[in-house]
Design a protein around this motif. Sequence first.
Motif, PDB file in Angstrom:
ATOM      1  N   VAL A  45      14.457  48.597  26.381  1.00  0.00           N
ATOM      2  CA  VAL A  45      13.228  47.956  25.895  1.00  0.00           C
ATOM      3  C   VAL A  45      13.484  47.255  24.567  1.00  0.00           C
ATOM      4  N   TRP A  46      14.225  47.925  23.679  1.00  0.00           N
ATOM      5  CA  TRP A  46      14.529  47.329  22.373  1.00  0.00           C
ATOM      6  C   TRP A  46      15.394  46.078  22.535  1.00  0.00           C
ATOM      7  N   MET A  47      16.359  46.110  23.444  1.00  0.00           N
ATOM      8  CA  MET A  47      17.197  44.937  23.685  1.00  0.00           C
ATOM      9  C   MET A  47      16.359  43.767  24.186  1.00  0.00           C
ATOM     10  N   PHE A  48      15.435  44.044  25.099  1.00  0.00           N
ATOM     11  CA  PHE A  48      14.603  42.968  25.643  1.00  0.00           C
ATOM     12  C   PHE A  48      13.716  42.366  24.556  1.00  0.00           C
ATOM     13  N   LEU A  49      13.061  43.215  23.754  1.00  0.00           N
ATOM     14  CA  LEU A  49      12.209  42.706  22.674  1.00  0.00           C
ATOM     15  C   LEU A  49      13.027  41.939  21.637  1.00  0.00           C
ATOM     16  N   SER A  50      14.231  42.410  21.343  1.00  0.00           N
ATOM     17  CA  SER A  50      15.087  41.719  20.373  1.00  0.00           C
ATOM     18  C   SER A  50      15.547  40.365  20.895  1.00  0.00           C
ATOM     19  N   SER A  51      15.732  40.269  22.220  1.00  0.00           N
ATOM     20  CA  SER A  51      16.168  38.992  22.797  1.00  0.00           C
ATOM     21  C   SER A  51      15.084  37.929  22.727  1.00  0.00           C
ATOM     22  N   LEU A  65       8.157  44.306  16.465  1.00  0.00           N
ATOM     23  CA  LEU A  65       7.867  43.524  17.667  1.00  0.00           C
ATOM     24  C   LEU A  65       7.990  42.036  17.357  1.00  0.00           C
ATOM     25  N   PRO A  66       8.373  41.227  18.327  1.00  0.00           N
ATOM     26  CA  PRO A  66       8.491  39.777  18.075  1.00  0.00           C
ATOM     27  C   PRO A  66       7.121  39.161  17.813  1.00  0.00           C
ATOM     28  N   THR A  67       7.013  38.416  16.712  1.00  0.00           N
ATOM     29  CA  THR A  67       5.741  37.784  16.367  1.00  0.00           C
ATOM     30  C   THR A  67       5.457  36.574  17.262  1.00  0.00           C
ATOM     31  N   SER A  68       6.495  35.826  17.585  1.00  0.00           N
ATOM     32  CA  SER A  68       6.362  34.666  18.474  1.00  0.00           C
ATOM     33  C   SER A  68       7.429  34.756  19.574  1.00  0.00           C
ATOM     34  N   PRO A  69       7.154  35.523  20.623  1.00  0.00           N
ATOM     35  CA  PRO A  69       8.166  35.724  21.671  1.00  0.00           C
ATOM     36  C   PRO A  69       8.614  34.398  22.282  1.00  0.00           C
ATOM     37  N   THR A  70       9.908  34.270  22.485  1.00  0.00           N
ATOM     38  CA  THR A  70      10.462  33.042  23.059  1.00  0.00           C
ATOM     39  C   THR A  70      11.673  33.377  23.923  1.00  0.00           C
ATOM     40  N   PHE A  71      11.859  32.590  24.976  1.00  0.00           N
ATOM     41  CA  PHE A  71      13.017  32.753  25.859  1.00  0.00           C
ATOM     42  C   PHE A  71      14.103  31.713  25.549  1.00  0.00           C
ATOM     43  N   SER A  72      14.048  31.171  24.343  1.00  0.00           N
ATOM     44  CA  SER A  72      15.008  30.131  23.979  1.00  0.00           C
ATOM     45  C   SER A  72      16.445  30.651  23.962  1.00  0.00           C
ATOM     46  N   ASN A  73      16.628  31.931  23.623  1.00  0.00           N
ATOM     47  CA  ASN A  73      17.984  32.488  23.607  1.00  0.00           C
ATOM     48  C   ASN A  73      18.613  32.460  24.997  1.00  0.00           C
ATOM     49  N   TYR A  74      17.823  32.779  26.001  1.00  0.00           N
ATOM     50  CA  TYR A  74      18.335  32.750  27.375  1.00  0.00           C
ATOM     51  C   TYR A  74      18.702  31.323  27.783  1.00  0.00           C
ATOM     52  N   ASP A 258      25.075  36.502  16.117  1.00  0.00           N
ATOM     53  CA  ASP A 258      23.705  36.183  16.519  1.00  0.00           C
ATOM     54  C   ASP A 258      23.256  37.267  17.501  1.00  0.00           C
ATOM     55  N   TYR A 259      22.656  38.321  16.963  1.00  0.00           N
ATOM     56  CA  TYR A 259      22.330  39.484  17.785  1.00  0.00           C
ATOM     57  C   TYR A 259      21.281  39.210  18.861  1.00  0.00           C
ATOM     58  N   PRO A 260      20.256  38.410  18.616  1.00  0.00           N
ATOM     59  CA  PRO A 260      19.328  38.094  19.712  1.00  0.00           C
ATOM     60  C   PRO A 260      20.019  37.452  20.911  1.00  0.00           C
ATOM     61  N   LYS A 261      20.997  36.576  20.657  1.00  0.00           N
ATOM     62  CA  LYS A 261      21.746  35.981  21.762  1.00  0.00           C
ATOM     63  C   LYS A 261      22.610  37.033  22.456  1.00  0.00           C
ATOM     64  N   ILE A 262      23.181  37.930  21.669  1.00  0.00           N
ATOM     65  CA  ILE A 262      23.988  39.003  22.257  1.00  0.00           C
ATOM     66  C   ILE A 262      23.125  39.873  23.166  1.00  0.00           C
ATOM     67  N   MET A 263      21.917  40.203  22.693  1.00  0.00           N
ATOM     68  CA  MET A 263      21.006  41.006  23.511  1.00  0.00           C
ATOM     69  C   MET A 263      20.637  40.273  24.799  1.00  0.00           C
ATOM     70  N   SER A 264      20.387  38.983  24.688  1.00  0.00           N
ATOM     71  CA  SER A 264      20.031  38.197  25.872  1.00  0.00           C
ATOM     72  C   SER A 264      21.180  38.171  26.871  1.00  0.00           C
ATOM     73  N   ALA A 265      22.393  37.957  26.365  1.00  0.00           N
ATOM     74  CA  ALA A 265      23.562  37.922  27.247  1.00  0.00           C
ATOM     75  C   ALA A 265      23.808  39.274  27.889  1.00  0.00           C
ATOM     76  N   MET A 266      23.626  40.343  27.143  1.00  0.00           N
ATOM     77  CA  MET A 266      23.823  41.682  27.689  1.00  0.00           C
ATOM     78  C   MET A 266      22.827  41.977  28.802  1.00  0.00           C
ATOM     79  N   LEU A 267      21.586  41.580  28.599  1.00  0.00           N
ATOM     80  CA  LEU A 267      20.572  41.814  29.638  1.00  0.00           C
ATOM     81  C   LEU A 267      20.867  41.006  30.895  1.00  0.00           C
ATOM     82  N   LEU A 268      21.323  39.774  30.716  1.00  0.00           N
ATOM     83  CA  LEU A 268      21.648  38.947  31.874  1.00  0.00           C
ATOM     84  C   LEU A 268      22.828  39.517  32.657  1.00  0.00           C
ATOM     85  N   THR A 269      23.850  39.951  31.949  1.00  0.00           N
ATOM     86  CA  THR A 269      25.053  40.418  32.627  1.00  0.00           C
ATOM     87  C   THR A 269      24.909  41.824  33.215  1.00  0.00           C
TER      88      THR A 269
END
Length: 295
Positions: A45-51, A65-74, A258-269
């Motif tokens: 859950v923390w990885m997803f919110l951080s991404s 919690l993310p103030t302005s959630p975005t999927f730009s990292n993905y 860039d930890y948000p990108k790392i979290m996004s990549a980890m969730l995808l993989t």
Amino acid sequence: MPAQVVQQKQVNKNSHKVGIKTHIASFFLNAFLIMFSASCIFPLVWMFLSSLKEKREFNADIMGLPTSPTFSNYIKILNNKDYHLAESMFNSVRTTALSIILIVLFGFIVGYILARVKFKGNRILYVMFLMGMLIPVHSLLVPIYVVFKKTHLNNQWFTLIIPYVAFGLPIAIFLVEAFIKSVPIELEEAAAIDGSSFSNTLFKIILPVTKPILVTIAIIQTFACWNEFSFALVLIQDANLQTVPLAMTMFKGQFASDYPKIMSAMLLTMSPIVVLYFSFSKQIIKGMVSGAVKG
């Protein structure tokens, strides 16, 4: 009569106390299991919110919690060819799928032969296969690299399949051999009387019976091959042949990450493996229990 009534009341009182103690123990046990389950789910859950955060927001408040959630990292990860994420996932899927097919096929055949065919040196060969589970993988990295380098087997699309199959076979043979011994030999004798050939008996009669343990082997080895890093790091230098664990190293810089990108990549993989695990979790437990009991 009054004595019997008093005795019955005492029994009911004791039963009531035992019931209360059982409920209290059950409450604390369930509370502990709920907390343990939450601790296992929280990192995902923390990885997803951080991404969903930008790098600046993440550095300012890691746990918030993310103030302005975005999927730009993905989007950035999938569109940036320097990360080779799509290619690495394809390489991992190809390598893992072929490795699992070979491990299950050879493990089934060799395990059956060691369990059913009596020949000189049967147990010696069995022990030699089991020795593969005792040898530390990292102690073989240097000699394997030297051999692959000399024979020009490194940096090929099939390079990682060879060590994955070699190190996956011992546990597969061990589980299949134990499972086959629990299968009544009368099945094969009846098939032989009916004129069934060896290959027909092996693949049409014994193979369906051993399906639970073979599925368990396939799932366990899928996790191992997908997450393997050491051989991929040593034997693969071509970026186009990298697997998922190697591609993840591209997201870490020399001075900053860039930890948000790392979290996004980890969730995808990890998403294919997570889906696979939850889809076949019951099958994993069933296969392991069957092998343990019947072996």
